[in-house]
Design a protein around this motif. Structure first.
Motif, short mmCIF file in Angstrom:
data_model
loop_
_atom_site.label_atom_id
_atom_site.label_comp_id
_atom_site.label_asym_id
_atom_site.label_seq_id
_atom_site.Cartn_x
_atom_site.Cartn_y
_atom_site.Cartn_z
N GLY A 83 -141.25 19.70 -33.39
CA GLY A 83 -140.03 20.52 -33.35
C GLY A 83 -139.57 20.84 -31.94
O GLY A 83 -139.98 20.23 -30.96
N CYS A 84 -138.70 21.86 -31.86
CA CYS A 84 -137.97 22.11 -30.61
C CYS A 84 -138.83 22.73 -29.51
O CYS A 84 -138.55 22.52 -28.33
N VAL A 85 -139.90 23.48 -29.86
CA VAL A 85 -140.77 23.99 -28.79
C VAL A 85 -141.49 22.79 -28.15
O VAL A 85 -141.65 22.72 -26.92
N ALA A 86 -141.90 21.84 -28.98
CA ALA A 86 -142.56 20.63 -28.46
C ALA A 86 -141.65 19.93 -27.47
O ALA A 86 -142.08 19.51 -26.38
N GLN A 87 -140.36 19.81 -27.85
CA GLN A 87 -139.42 19.11 -26.97
C GLN A 87 -139.22 19.88 -25.67
O GLN A 87 -139.19 19.30 -24.58
N ALA A 88 -139.07 21.20 -25.78
CA ALA A 88 -138.73 22.01 -24.61
C ALA A 88 -139.92 22.19 -23.66
O ALA A 88 -139.76 22.21 -22.45
N GLU A 89 -141.12 22.31 -24.22
CA GLU A 89 -142.27 22.66 -23.37
C GLU A 89 -143.21 21.50 -23.11
O GLU A 89 -144.01 21.54 -22.17
N ILE A 102 -151.79 17.23 -30.46
CA ILE A 102 -150.60 16.36 -30.51
C ILE A 102 -149.35 17.20 -30.20
O ILE A 102 -149.21 18.30 -30.72
N VAL A 103 -148.46 16.63 -29.39
CA VAL A 103 -147.15 17.25 -29.16
C VAL A 103 -146.11 16.18 -29.48
O VAL A 103 -146.14 15.09 -28.90
N VAL A 104 -145.20 16.50 -30.42
CA VAL A 104 -144.22 15.48 -30.80
C VAL A 104 -142.84 16.12 -30.99
O VAL A 104 -142.69 17.11 -31.70
N GLY A 105 -141.85 15.56 -30.29
CA GLY A 105 -140.50 16.12 -30.33
C GLY A 105 -139.75 15.74 -31.60
O GLY A 105 -140.17 14.84 -32.34
N PRO A 106 -138.60 16.40 -31.84
CA PRO A 106 -137.85 16.18 -33.08
C PRO A 106 -137.23 14.79 -33.21
O PRO A 106 -136.87 14.38 -34.31
N GLN A 107 -137.09 14.06 -32.11
CA GLN A 107 -136.54 12.70 -32.23
C GLN A 107 -137.65 11.65 -32.23
O GLN A 107 -137.37 10.45 -32.23
N ALA A 108 -138.90 12.06 -32.22
CA ALA A 108 -140.00 11.09 -32.08
C ALA A 108 -141.02 11.20 -33.21
O ALA A 108 -142.05 10.53 -33.19
N TYR A 109 -140.74 12.02 -34.23
CA TYR A 109 -141.81 12.28 -35.21
C TYR A 109 -142.13 11.10 -36.12
O TYR A 109 -143.11 11.11 -36.82
N HIS A 110 -141.28 10.05 -36.08
CA HIS A 110 -141.64 8.84 -36.83
C HIS A 110 -142.92 8.23 -36.25
O HIS A 110 -143.58 7.43 -36.89
N ASN A 111 -143.27 8.61 -35.01
CA ASN A 111 -144.50 8.11 -34.38
C ASN A 111 -145.72 8.98 -34.70
O ASN A 111 -146.81 8.75 -34.16
N LEU A 112 -145.55 9.98 -35.57
CA LEU A 112 -146.65 10.91 -35.83
C LEU A 112 -147.94 10.21 -36.29
O LEU A 112 -149.02 10.53 -35.76
N PRO A 113 -147.89 9.25 -37.24
CA PRO A 113 -149.14 8.61 -37.66
C PRO A 113 -149.89 7.96 -36.48
O PRO A 113 -151.12 8.08 -36.38
N ALA A 114 -149.15 7.31 -35.59
CA ALA A 114 -149.80 6.67 -34.43
C ALA A 114 -150.41 7.74 -33.52
O ALA A 114 -151.52 7.55 -32.96
N LEU A 115 -149.73 8.86 -33.38
CA LEU A 115 -150.24 9.94 -32.53
C LEU A 115 -151.50 10.55 -33.14
O LEU A 115 -152.44 10.92 -32.42
N VAL A 116 -151.53 10.64 -34.48
CA VAL A 116 -152.73 11.16 -35.16
C VAL A 116 -153.91 10.21 -34.89
O VAL A 116 -155.03 10.67 -34.57
N ARG A 117 -153.65 8.92 -34.99
CA ARG A 117 -154.74 7.95 -34.72
C ARG A 117 -155.24 8.09 -33.29
O ARG A 117 -156.43 8.08 -33.02
N GLN A 118 -154.30 8.24 -32.37
CA GLN A 118 -154.67 8.40 -30.94
C GLN A 118 -155.52 9.66 -30.75
O GLN A 118 -156.53 9.63 -30.05
#
Ligand code: SAM
Ligand code: SF4
Length: 465
Positions: A83-89, A102-118
């Motif tokens: 969400g937006c705190v992730a994007q701003a901070e 994990i920190v993931v912005g609102p325009q990048a959350y389609h990458n969440l599964p890859a970030l979880v694996r990482q």
């Protein structure tokens, strides 16, 4: 190192767009084979889908992280801040709260599964990229959302109101393609949605290359069989086109509700806020919308205590409230947001002055809301049943004017039923199941709209069988 999660929980804060994003993140994680943790169960992965619009909302994430990191009786979960705190901070978040994986912005959350694996492989994962629109194409198919489903059609904002972080956290204004939206609407209807709420930071700024606007999109949805109701939120006064106003008169499935934030009733303050409307131009829009749909419920957003706001300027806000007569509204104390021009302005208004103004404004808006609800008593209308009530046999549904109505009924969640509105409080109404509509008419919104003459568009008295 935290193990690869098998269960997850997504907690969304803030606006409806975050609720939509939260649902889509859940769909992504389910597509990866994870399952939602049961009610009250500790999830292996917790996604905090945050809001940055006011300081209080933004700070809440850190207390939530602290609680999760010290989860009683169990290992701390993998923690993702979205969400937006992730994007701003961004990277500042794990620096301040090392329990975050994990920190993931609102325009990048389609990458969440890859970030979880990482993160499961032992690394800290961060993605606050802003590739325009690519996330929607990368998301899995929609899953069942309940009778009323959100559908994001427009994201971001180019308006740069001087108090607001949205243009920085959500990026530039973009509209999703017409065909993709209609396809998603069809999928939601196939899975049981009876109502679709079109979402955008400035939803009425939706446009496509063929010069179609939100009204064209609404008319396309109106043609979809199985759909009973259409809503849209949030609108900007500057994008309230004639076509959209006409749609309120002509499109039967479009509900009589308009959320149109004004923020202030003072033209000086509106200018300092970089709003493109004046108090007068806002009132003219409301007049035109009411001419098209006399029963429309108008709602709005207000900010009190914008830098430099004088007593007289605050009185102008009370005056516009009196002139509009709102059915519902959201009002906030101004909260300085880092990086926005207003945060640098002189003459920040003292907290106690803001408190007093907010109380007066909310008292006035509360009286209007109660009066609107009370004026609905005696009407027969349709209700979309959305969730269980507190008492056995009770369900809660929404009226066309977005009022919550409690009803004892044998009908099921997702049904659209006829109801007599019998009593009203400030936040909800009570209804009684209505056995018949007017003679010769079917049930549902079509019947309601047809039988109402324009001077009396707020439902009608029921004729007993
Ligand atoms: N786009 C919509 C519009 O222009 O009216 C509003 C979207 S904004 C996410 C939701 C509401 O949050 C705004 O209408 C405003 O009232 C409120 N808001 C935004 N920034 C704020 C701030 N810094 N302090 C207090 N309220 C704020
Ligand atoms: Fe924020 Fe709305 Fe202004 Fe955009 S138009 S900057 S979202 S308040």
């Amino acid at each position: 190192m935290k193990p690869a999660p098998r269960t997850f929980q997504v907690k969304s804060f803030g606006c409806q767009m975050n609720v939509y994003d939260g649902a889509r993140m859940a769909e992504l994680l389910e597509a990866e084979g994870m399952s939602a943790a049961g009610e009250g169960a500790d999830a292996d992965l917790v996604v905090l889908n945050t809001c940055h619009i006011r300081e209080k909302a933004a700070e809440k994430v850190y207390s939530d992280i602290g609680r999760l990191a010290k989860r009683p009786g169990g290992a701390a979960p993998m923690i993702a801040v979205a969400g937006c705190v992730a994007q701003a901070e961004g990277a500042e978040i794990p620096r301040r709260a090392p329990a975050v994986d994990i920190v993931v912005g609102p325009q990048a959350y389609h990458n969440l599964p890859a970030l979880v694996r990482q993160a499961a492989a032992g690394g800290r994962a961060l993605d606050t990229g802003m590739p325009p629109l690519s996330k929607f194409g990368a998301l899995p198919a929609r899953r069942r959302q309940g009778p009323s489903a959100f559908l994001t059609v427009q994201e971001g904002c180019d308006k740069f109101c001087t108090y607001c972080v949205v243009p920085y956290t959500r990026g530039a204004e973009i509209s999703r393609p017409f065909g993709a939206i209609v396809d998603e609407a069809r999928a939601l209807i196939d899975m049981g949605a009876r109502e679709i709420v079109l979402l955008g930071q400035n939803v009425n700024a939706w446009r496509d290359d063929e010069e179609r606007g939100l009204d064209d999109l609404i008319r396309a949805l109106d043609a979809l069989p199985g759909l009973a109701r259409i809503r849209y939120t949030t609108s900007h006064p500057g994008d309230m086109t004639e076509g959209l106003i006409r749609a309120h008169a002509e499109v039967e499935k479009l509900m009589p509700y308009l959320h149109l934030p004004v923020q202030s009733g003072s033209d000086r303050v509106l200018k300092a806020m970089n709003r493109s409307h004046t108090a007068e131009s806002y009132l003219r829009i409301i007049e035109r919308v009411r001419a098209a749909r006399p029963d429309i419920a108008v709602s709005g957003d207000f900010i009190v205590g914008f830098p430099g706001e004088t007593d007289a300027e605050f009185e102008a806000t009370l005056a516009i409230v009196a002139a509009v007569n709102y059915a519902q509204a959201f009002s906030f104390k101004y909260s300085p947001r880092p990086g926005t021009p207003a945060a640098e302005m002189d003459e920040q208004v003292p907290a106690e002055v803001m408190d007093e103004r907010l109380q007066r404004l909310q008292a006035s808006l509360g009286r209007q809301q109660l009066a609107f609800n009370q004026a609905s008593v005696g009407l027969c209308t349709d209700l979309l049943l959305e969730r269980p009530g507190r008492k056995p046999g009770q369900l809660i549904g929404k009226s066309p004017w977005l009022q919550s109505v409690h009803l004892e009924t044998g009908a099921a969640i997702g049904d659209l039923v006829a109801v007599d509105l019998v009593s009203a409080g400030p936040n909800s109404l009570a209804g009684r199941a209505a056995p018949t509509w007017l003679p010769g008419e079917g049930r549902g919104p079509a019947a309601r709209t047809e039988r109402l003459d324009p001077g009396l568009r707020r439902g009608t008295a029921r004729v007993a069988a």
